[in-house]
Design an enzyme around this catalytic site. Structure first.
Site, short mmCIF file in Angstrom:
data_model
loop_
_atom_site.label_atom_id
_atom_site.label_comp_id
_atom_site.label_asym_id
_atom_site.label_seq_id
_atom_site.Cartn_x
_atom_site.Cartn_y
_atom_site.Cartn_z
N ASP A 41 -6.52 -75.92 21.63
CA ASP A 41 -7.84 -75.41 22.03
C ASP A 41 -7.66 -74.43 23.19
O ASP A 41 -6.97 -74.76 24.17
CB ASP A 41 -8.68 -76.62 22.46
CG ASP A 41 -10.14 -76.30 22.66
OD1 ASP A 41 -10.46 -75.13 22.96
OD2 ASP A 41 -10.96 -77.22 22.52
N ILE A 42 -8.29 -73.28 23.11
CA ILE A 42 -8.18 -72.33 24.23
C ILE A 42 -8.86 -72.89 25.49
O ILE A 42 -8.66 -72.37 26.58
CB ILE A 42 -8.77 -70.93 23.91
CG1 ILE A 42 -10.22 -71.03 23.44
CG2 ILE A 42 -7.91 -70.19 22.89
CD1 ILE A 42 -10.95 -69.69 23.49
N TYR A 85 -24.09 -65.34 20.81
CA TYR A 85 -22.80 -64.68 20.49
C TYR A 85 -22.79 -63.25 21.03
O TYR A 85 -21.81 -62.81 21.64
CB TYR A 85 -22.65 -64.70 18.96
CG TYR A 85 -21.50 -63.92 18.38
CD1 TYR A 85 -20.20 -64.41 18.41
CD2 TYR A 85 -21.72 -62.70 17.73
CE1 TYR A 85 -19.16 -63.70 17.83
CE2 TYR A 85 -20.69 -61.99 17.14
CZ TYR A 85 -19.41 -62.50 17.19
OH TYR A 85 -18.38 -61.80 16.62
N GLY A 126 -7.99 -67.59 11.72
CA GLY A 126 -9.22 -67.02 11.19
C GLY A 126 -8.94 -65.82 10.30
O GLY A 126 -7.79 -65.46 10.02
N LYS A 162 -20.34 -61.70 23.85
CA LYS A 162 -19.45 -60.56 23.62
C LYS A 162 -19.67 -59.48 24.68
O LYS A 162 -18.72 -58.95 25.26
CB LYS A 162 -19.68 -59.95 22.23
CG LYS A 162 -19.15 -60.79 21.08
CD LYS A 162 -17.63 -60.86 21.08
CE LYS A 162 -17.05 -61.57 19.88
NZ LYS A 162 -15.63 -61.88 20.00
N GLY A 188 -6.98 -67.70 17.98
CA GLY A 188 -7.87 -67.64 16.80
C GLY A 188 -7.13 -67.11 15.58
O GLY A 188 -7.72 -66.52 14.67
P1 NAD Z 1 -12.97 -66.65 12.20
O1 NAD Z 1 -14.12 -67.58 12.42
O2 NAD Z 1 -12.43 -66.51 10.83
O3 NAD Z 1 -11.78 -67.02 13.17
C1 NAD Z 1 -11.95 -67.50 14.46
C2 NAD Z 1 -10.84 -68.50 14.73
O4 NAD Z 1 -11.00 -68.97 16.07
C3 NAD Z 1 -10.91 -69.73 13.81
O5 NAD Z 1 -9.69 -69.87 13.12
C4 NAD Z 1 -11.15 -70.88 14.75
O6 NAD Z 1 -10.49 -72.08 14.38
C5 NAD Z 1 -10.60 -70.33 16.07
N1 NAD Z 1 -11.18 -71.02 17.22
C6 NAD Z 1 -12.49 -71.26 17.45
N2 NAD Z 1 -12.63 -71.95 18.60
C7 NAD Z 1 -11.39 -72.13 19.10
C8 NAD Z 1 -10.88 -72.77 20.25
N3 NAD Z 1 -11.69 -73.40 21.11
N4 NAD Z 1 -9.54 -72.78 20.46
C9 NAD Z 1 -8.71 -72.16 19.58
N5 NAD Z 1 -9.13 -71.54 18.46
C10 NAD Z 1 -10.46 -71.54 18.22
O7 NAD Z 1 -13.42 -65.24 12.77
P2 NAD Z 1 -12.75 -63.81 12.55
O8 NAD Z 1 -13.60 -63.09 11.60
O9 NAD Z 1 -11.30 -63.92 12.29
O10 NAD Z 1 -13.04 -63.20 13.99
C11 NAD Z 1 -12.03 -63.06 14.96
C12 NAD Z 1 -12.63 -62.37 16.16
O11 NAD Z 1 -13.19 -61.12 15.74
C13 NAD Z 1 -13.78 -63.13 16.81
O12 NAD Z 1 -13.70 -62.95 18.20
C14 NAD Z 1 -15.01 -62.46 16.25
O13 NAD Z 1 -16.08 -62.57 17.14
C15 NAD Z 1 -14.54 -61.03 16.12
N6 NAD Z 1 -15.32 -60.26 15.16
C16 NAD Z 1 -15.32 -60.60 13.83
C17 NAD Z 1 -16.08 -59.88 12.94
C18 NAD Z 1 -16.13 -60.20 11.48
O14 NAD Z 1 -16.97 -59.64 10.75
N7 NAD Z 1 -15.24 -61.07 10.96
C19 NAD Z 1 -16.85 -58.79 13.39
C20 NAD Z 1 -16.84 -58.50 14.76
C21 NAD Z 1 -16.06 -59.24 15.62
N1 SER Z 2 -19.36 -60.81 11.49
C1 SER Z 2 -19.74 -61.31 12.77
C2 SER Z 2 -20.88 -62.26 12.68
O1 SER Z 2 -21.70 -62.07 11.82
C3 SER Z 2 -20.15 -60.17 13.66
O2 SER Z 2 -19.41 -60.18 14.79
O3 SER Z 2 -20.97 -63.14 13.48
#
Ligand code: NAD
Ligand code: SER
Length: 337
Positions: A54-55, A154, A14, A158, A11
């Site tokens: 893809d994972i 979701y 992201g 988690k 990921g």
């Molecule tokens: P994001 O959506 O920006 O990034 C997620 C990435 O995962 C994307 O680039 C997407 O292309 C990739 N992805 C999705 N499905 C995939 C697959 N099948 N194979 C390979 N890659 C795949 O999200 P983020 O904000 O960077 O979040 C990263 C992690 O942190 C996630 O697990 C999310 O649940 C967690 N998280 C984020 C937040 C937040 O506020 N951003 C808060 C709590 C937890």
């Molecule tokens: N920022 C994330 C969401 O809203 C929380 O994990 O999905």
């Protein structure tokens, strides 16, 4: 053939992934291998080896295992909360089946190396589910074991993956004759994250960062929650620091596998006020989407991160005012100029 030592980041394209690559590349002596469905920005390509994939592609993961010896895995790939509600079965596949596949990679590599692979997993406030606003007001600051009753796919994903991680790190193959070397699972429950450099999509905490980025671009913003909606937030540099600090903490200092971390709580109206302070011309209105509002109302107003503070010295560098004044506003301003 010798396998190449590396740190794997899934990921990676992201929001967190991009920030993590920048920090980790400065401190890690190991090369970074990144995996995502999407490409990563060209400026990050010199810091890592990127694979588009893809994972859920088992052949791809099997190939990685034959080529690499992973010291650590940051498993970030996921579908976020709002997107997951629109495609719950797909979310389950990516968020649960995909995570299980990564646990299997780490379990196999831990056994082969005779040394645990560190597995770092970002979890979320979505793991909580408060039934009413009255309860949210009463139990304002939740501890890790309270209200583990998520109402979203979701959040369920988690919470279950946290439990799976604990299983793989403490009980895997518990009935086999010899005790295997198990992976080292560590997880953080993050609040909503706000980056100055990337705009989120598919999440439910997105109204905060969306409001700010829209204001900086001179675009009007209709916020999809009520003004009094409260959630905890954190600036992206603190999120990366937390991931790296937890990853580096000595195992004997950890009393838990899953830790709350947080920085500041503010209502959507407070968020608007911060935005208007920085961008006085901004146009922010409130047009609640009652379905997304329901999700926000079920998430806690504050996280109790005492355990993280005590066990591995967690303390956010960016409180509310510093996050806006020193990180978000100047960098977002520059970005859109
Ligand atoms: P994001 O959506 O920006 O990034 C997620 C990435 O995962 C994307 O680039 C997407 O292309 C990739 N992805 C999705 N499905 C995939 C697959 N099948 N194979 C390979 N890659 C795949 O999200 P983020 O904000 O960077 O979040 C990263 C992690 O942190 C996630 O697990 C999310 O649940 C967690 N998280 C984020 C937040 C937040 O506020 N951003 C808060 C709590 C937890
Ligand atoms: N920022 C994330 C969401 O809203 C929380 O994990 O999905």
């Amino acid at each position: 053939m010798m396998r190449k030592k590396a740190i794997l980041i899934t990921g990676a394209s992201g929001e967190i992934g991009q920030a993590l690559i920048n920090s980790l590349a400065q401190t890690s002596s190991l090369p970074l291998l990144t995996l995502d469905l999407h490409a990563i920005p060209p400026e990050l390509l010199r810091l890592c080896t990127h694979m588009s994939g893809d994972i859920l592609d088992h052949k791809l993961l099997a190939r990685l295992v034959t080529e690499y010896d992973f010291e650590m895995i940051f498993h970030l790939a996921a579908l976020l909360s709002t997107r997951s509600e629109f495609s719950p079965e797909l979310a389950h596949q990516v968020n649960v089946d995909g995570t299980l596949a990564l646990f299997q990679v780490a379990a196999e590599q831990s056994q082969r190396r005779g040394k645990p692979v560190s597995f770092i997993f970002p979890s979320s406030i979505a793991a909580y589910g408060l039934p009413t606003l009255a309860m949210k007001a009463r139990d304002r600051r939740v501890k890790e074991w309270q209200w583990n009753n998520p109402t979203t796919m979701y959040g369920c994903n988690k919470l279950y993956c946290e439990q799976l991680g604990i299983y793989y790190s403490k009980h895997y193959q518990q009935l086999s004759a010899s005790k295997p070397v198990m992976l080292d699972f560590r997880s953080l429950r993050f609040p909503g994250l706000i980056s100055a450099y990337t705009v989120p999509s598919g999440g439910t905490t997105d109204y905060g960062p969306e409001m700010l980025h829209a204001a900086a671009q001179g675009r009007p913003y209709a916020c999809f929650v009520r003004e009094d909606s409260e959630l905890p937030f954190m600036a992206m540099p603190d999120a990366v620091t937390a991931l790296l600090q937890l990853a580096a903490a000595p195992a004997e200092s950890l009393s838990r596998s899953v830790y709350n971390v947080t920085s500041f709580t503010l209502s959507a109206a407070d968020f608007r006020d911060q935005v208007m302070g920085a961008f006085p011309e901004a146009e922010v209105t409130f047009e609640p989407d009652w379905q997304r509002q329901g999700i926000v109302d079920s998430w806690p107003a504050e996280l109790d991160d005492t355990a993280a503070r005590q066990d591995w010295g967690w303390a956010p560098a960016y409180g509310l005012q510093r996050a806006f004044d020193e990180y978000l506003v100047p960098n977002i301003h520059e970005r859109y100029q």
